[in-house]
Write an enzyme that holds these catalytic residues in place. Structure first.
Site, PDB file in Angstrom:
ATOM      1  N   GLU A 152       0.825  -1.208   0.000  1.00  0.00           N
ATOM      2  CA  GLU A 152       0.000   0.000   0.000  1.00  0.00           C
ATOM      3  C   GLU A 152       0.860   1.260   0.000  1.00  0.00           C
ATOM      4  O   GLU A 152       0.517   2.258  -0.647  1.00  0.00           O
ATOM      5  CB  GLU A 152      -0.922   0.003   1.221  1.00  0.00           C
ATOM      6  CG  GLU A 152      -2.057  -0.995   1.150  1.00  0.00           C
ATOM      7  CD  GLU A 152      -3.054  -0.649   0.060  1.00  0.00           C
ATOM      8  OE1 GLU A 152      -4.072   0.002   0.340  1.00  0.00           O
ATOM      9  OE2 GLU A 152      -2.800  -1.029  -1.106  1.00  0.00           O
ATOM     10  N   THR A 205      -6.862   8.069  -5.043  1.00  0.00           N
ATOM     11  CA  THR A 205      -6.714   8.029  -3.588  1.00  0.00           C
ATOM     12  C   THR A 205      -5.844   9.161  -3.076  1.00  0.00           C
ATOM     13  O   THR A 205      -6.147   9.799  -2.061  1.00  0.00           O
ATOM     14  CB  THR A 205      -6.112   6.677  -3.156  1.00  0.00           C
ATOM     15  OG1 THR A 205      -6.994   5.638  -3.585  1.00  0.00           O
ATOM     16  CG2 THR A 205      -5.951   6.613  -1.651  1.00  0.00           C
TER      17      THR A 205
END
Length: 330
Positions: A152, A205
């Site tokens: 991530e 994001t």
């Protein structure tokens, strides 16, 4: 990446050459991060969509990507730049096997990048679960988790676990802390369903995170703490009324909703149907309706998709119970 050498050293002793496979095919699920009121600390896995990895053991040492399908050419084939292969390579190095094992990867994407459904985390979890299966399961899921978090970090610049934790562990997870990583699996009421709609608009994001305020009013923070605590109690007691009252976000949603077309009209539709709660999945633009039973979730996504179509917005819909198991060998 943090130093996990003691964990890996112990795990390395469990690598059994006789258990190494030639090929493995893994599916890892999409996830709904934040669970509306739990920004960066809550998430749950769903049965569909998700991503797949097919991994092959080959003679030449190293990690390579054979192909990527479903990404519209957006993901790098360079093994050092792709999060799936980079994390697999990192794990092999820590196990001291980078010069002994060669793997090639086929990545099959079933959800759009930037959907708010944990696309990058599903791919990373599938890849790490696959290499662990290929090696005969030398690591536990808990030992795989730091590599998933690192994926991530590589994907979006922030090493959070609200997507990768439920994708790897299954069910609903609470990330109590990151240093050290402390993940708790929560009870899942059996009638809990998610109706998810992905409006086909672009909300990266990184951009969504930039909108979040660094400071919040104390009264809003207290409201949010109460909601998170109420949700925890509701899950443990399978109290759907308490779950419904608690799944409200006063901190993040008001800002992120600006980026999602027709958000408040979609919420009005969800409230009219009578689901437990409605909000943003992850950083959006996907939205999620939490319902008691499958029927409510199905009604919401049908009506929301119909509304979006009337607004000339293409969308995808999914209905799922909470996925309890995480990744699986296909």
């Amino acid at each position: 990446m943090m130093n996990y050498s003691n964990t890996i050293l112990e795990s390395n002793l469990r690598v059994n050459p006789a258990g190494i496979k030639d090929k493995v095919h893994v599916f890892a699920p999409a996830t709904v991060a934040n669970m509306i009121c739990g920004f960066d600390i809550l998430g749950f896995a769903v049965d569909y969509p998700g991503d797949e990895v097919i991994m092959y053991r080959v003679e030449n040492p190293g990690v390579r990507i054979r192909s990527i399908v479903g990404d519209e050419g957006r993901l790098p084939l360079d093994a050092d730049k792709n999060t799936v292969s980079a994390c697999v390579k990192m794990l092999l190095i820590d196990l001291g096997m980078e010069k002994e094992i060669g793997v090639e990867i086929e990545l099959i994407k079933h959800m759009p990048i930037g959907s708010g459904l944990g696309s990058s985390s599903a791919s990373t979890v599938a890849g790490l679960f696959a290499i662990n299966e290929l090696l005969g399961r030398p690591l536990t899921k808990a030992e795989l988790m730091p590599y998933c978090v690192e994926g991530e970090r590589l994907a979006c610049g922030h090493g959070h676990a609200d997507n990768v934790a439920p994708a790897l562990m299954g069910g609903i997870t609470l990330i109590r802390g990151h240093e050290p990583l402390d993940i708790i699996k929560l009870p899942v009421p059996e009638e809990l369903y998610a109706g998810i709609v992905f409006p086909k608009v672009d909300v990266p994001t990184r951009d969504a995170r930039k909108l979040i305020k660094e400071k919040v009013l104390l009264k809003d923070a207290v409201t949010q703490w109460g909601n998170i605590a109420g949700l925890m109690a509701g899950l443990y007691e399978a109290d759907y009324s308490l779950i419904s009252r608690s799944m409200k976000d006063v901190l993040i949603e008001p800002t992120r909703a600006i980026l999602i077309p027709e958000f408040y009209e979609m919420r009005r539709i969800a409230e009219e149907v009578g689901v437990l709660s409605f909000g943003i999945s992850g950083s959006g633009p996907s939205v999620v309706a939490i319902s008691r039973g499958k029927e409510g979730a199905e009604q919401v996504v049908e009506r929301i998709q119909e509304h979006l179509t009337n607004c000339d917005i293409e969308s995808f819909k999914y209905v799922s119970a909470v996925n309890l198991n995480g990744p699986r060998v296909v």
